[in-house]
Design a protein around this motif. Sequence first.
Motif, short mmCIF file in Angstrom:
data_model
loop_
_atom_site.label_atom_id
_atom_site.label_comp_id
_atom_site.label_asym_id
_atom_site.label_seq_id
_atom_site.Cartn_x
_atom_site.Cartn_y
_atom_site.Cartn_z
N LEU A 85 0.81 -1.22 0.00
CA LEU A 85 0.00 0.00 0.00
C LEU A 85 0.84 1.27 0.00
N SER A 86 2.01 1.23 0.66
CA SER A 86 2.75 2.48 0.78
C SER A 86 4.26 2.31 0.75
N GLY A 87 4.73 1.13 0.35
CA GLY A 87 6.17 0.93 0.21
C GLY A 87 6.68 1.48 -1.11
N PRO A 88 7.96 1.28 -1.37
CA PRO A 88 8.56 1.78 -2.62
C PRO A 88 8.04 1.00 -3.84
N PRO A 89 8.00 1.68 -5.04
CA PRO A 89 7.63 0.97 -6.27
C PRO A 89 8.73 -0.01 -6.67
N PRO A 90 8.49 -1.02 -7.49
CA PRO A 90 7.21 -1.23 -8.19
C PRO A 90 6.16 -1.97 -7.37
N LEU A 91 6.50 -2.50 -6.18
CA LEU A 91 5.47 -3.16 -5.37
C LEU A 91 4.49 -2.12 -4.86
N GLY A 92 5.01 -1.05 -4.32
CA GLY A 92 4.17 0.04 -3.84
C GLY A 92 3.77 0.97 -4.97
N PRO A 93 3.03 2.03 -4.64
CA PRO A 93 2.53 2.96 -5.66
C PRO A 93 3.66 3.69 -6.37
N GLY A 94 3.38 4.09 -7.63
CA GLY A 94 4.34 4.93 -8.36
C GLY A 94 4.88 4.29 -9.62
N ALA A 95 4.64 2.98 -9.81
CA ALA A 95 5.08 2.32 -11.04
C ALA A 95 3.87 2.05 -11.92
N PRO A 96 4.08 1.77 -13.24
CA PRO A 96 2.95 1.41 -14.10
C PRO A 96 2.25 0.16 -13.56
N ALA A 97 0.93 0.08 -13.82
CA ALA A 97 0.12 -0.98 -13.20
C ALA A 97 0.62 -2.38 -13.55
N LEU A 98 1.04 -2.59 -14.80
CA LEU A 98 1.50 -3.94 -15.17
C LEU A 98 2.77 -4.31 -14.41
N ASP A 99 3.66 -3.32 -14.23
CA ASP A 99 4.87 -3.57 -13.45
C ASP A 99 4.51 -3.88 -11.99
N ARG A 100 3.51 -3.18 -11.47
CA ARG A 100 3.10 -3.44 -10.09
C ARG A 100 2.47 -4.83 -9.96
N LEU A 101 1.73 -5.22 -10.99
CA LEU A 101 1.09 -6.55 -10.99
C LEU A 101 2.18 -7.63 -10.96
N ILE A 102 3.18 -7.47 -11.80
CA ILE A 102 4.29 -8.44 -11.84
C ILE A 102 5.02 -8.45 -10.50
N ALA A 103 5.28 -7.26 -9.97
CA ALA A 103 6.00 -7.17 -8.70
C ALA A 103 5.18 -7.77 -7.56
N TYR A 104 3.86 -7.62 -7.63
CA TYR A 104 3.01 -8.16 -6.57
C TYR A 104 3.12 -9.69 -6.53
N GLY A 105 3.05 -10.32 -7.69
CA GLY A 105 3.15 -11.78 -7.75
C GLY A 105 4.49 -12.27 -7.25
N ARG A 106 5.54 -11.55 -7.65
CA ARG A 106 6.88 -11.94 -7.22
C ARG A 106 7.01 -11.81 -5.69
N ALA A 107 6.49 -10.71 -5.16
CA ALA A 107 6.59 -10.48 -3.71
C ALA A 107 5.73 -11.48 -2.93
N ARG A 108 4.57 -11.79 -3.49
CA ARG A 108 3.65 -12.73 -2.82
C ARG A 108 4.27 -14.13 -2.77
N ALA A 109 4.87 -14.53 -3.89
CA ALA A 109 5.54 -15.84 -3.93
C ALA A 109 6.66 -15.88 -2.90
N ALA A 110 7.45 -14.80 -2.86
CA ALA A 110 8.55 -14.75 -1.90
C ALA A 110 8.02 -14.81 -0.47
N PHE A 111 6.96 -14.07 -0.21
CA PHE A 111 6.38 -14.03 1.14
C PHE A 111 5.94 -15.42 1.59
N LEU A 112 5.19 -16.10 0.73
CA LEU A 112 4.65 -17.41 1.14
C LEU A 112 5.76 -18.46 1.26
N ILE A 113 6.72 -18.40 0.36
CA ILE A 113 7.81 -19.39 0.44
C ILE A 113 8.69 -19.10 1.67
#
Lengths: 206, 206
Positions: A85-113
């Motif tokens: 919600l408020s961290g640095p891009p591309p996970l947080g706001p400020g990057a293009p939506a597709l980049d954020r979508l990719i970053a979200y999946g990468r971060a989520r995978a890392a979090f769960l693993i």
Amino acid sequence: MDRPVLPLLGSPRAARADAVRNRRQLLATAREMLAEQGVARLTMDALAERAGLGKGTVYRRFGTRAGIFQALIEDDEHAFQERVLSGPPPLGPGAPALDRLIAYGRARAAFLIEHREIVRAAIDGRRPVPAGTEMRLSQMHIRMLLTQIPLDGADLDILAVQLTAALEAPLLLYLSAADFTDDALHTQERTARGWQDLVQRVCRRP
Amino acid sequence: MDRPVLPLLGSPRAARADAVRNRRQLLATAREMLAEQGVARLTMDALAERAGLGKGTVYRRFGTRAGIFQALIEDDEHAFQERVLSGPPPLGPGAPALDRLIAYGRARAAFLIEHREIVRAAIDGRRPVPAGTEMRLSQMHIRMLLTQIPLDGADLDILAVQLTAALEAPLLLYLSAADFTDDALHTQERTARGWQDLVQRVCRRP
């Protein structure tokens, strides 16, 4: 003289503050034990003893041993959501939506693993289900990002459900496998790459 | 004189044939009861009485009431798989792979929605999980079709897991909702359309 009697017995607010303090103390102690001794040694009794609290308090707070791990992962989920919600891009706001979508999946995978041992202990023999709170938060975030991408005529509600499930499924399969093999990082990386490929295909202009 | 004694007591093979006959009779009776009285009236006791079998036989066969519905859905899953493996195209063989993929999702949505009462009774309060046998069959079929579509450099194992989850997730959410609303056909159609849109996007040439 007008002072009510109740506060002397502990007001509801004081009781709540106590409960919050207890919970925080127990979780901090649980994290120390995890770091020192690993998941297997963290039991209700061991936690009560180390925290210097009665067993009854630990049972009231968490219900079962799995409840300790659910509370731990819940705490970490909050921290993860903060980064989204408020961290640095591309996970947080400020990057293009597709980049954020990719970053979200990468971060989520890392979090769960990274939390695989805790997640498994929190599940405790039950199979993970695809409809938990975190799943809904993932879905809301993915849907929000999809609104910012031109997707001629897509049903965004369905697409968000589909993509959330597509992201979590390989990870849930891994987490619910009978044994962890030693390929956690491989699963994480393959899931992240598979996710990036999927969303790039989905969001590609015709 | 050489005739063994065991068959007089009932050979294992005869016992197995009896069990198969019992199961078939019980499922046929259960289907009659479902058609006449609906899901709620189909209990272990009512089934035993109607089938003219002992309650013990019904309990041994199905374990719990949910077990009756699991056996019913399993039977119907077999019939569904037959249609996929050897029925008419585009669900069965003989159509282009992308058409079969689209047809599979549409048929799967129809199957689960048509069986929604039985699926819910089979789940019986537990939340549906995305890792059952049927899920694996879906995944194998989807993966097989993906091999026949040019998908430059995609990780087909991951993509099959992703797409299977994407297909089942909207249906599982619907099936696990506290109450059925009356929009089952709407959910079915929306899921089928969402699936078609997703696989067309994924399989689109860049």
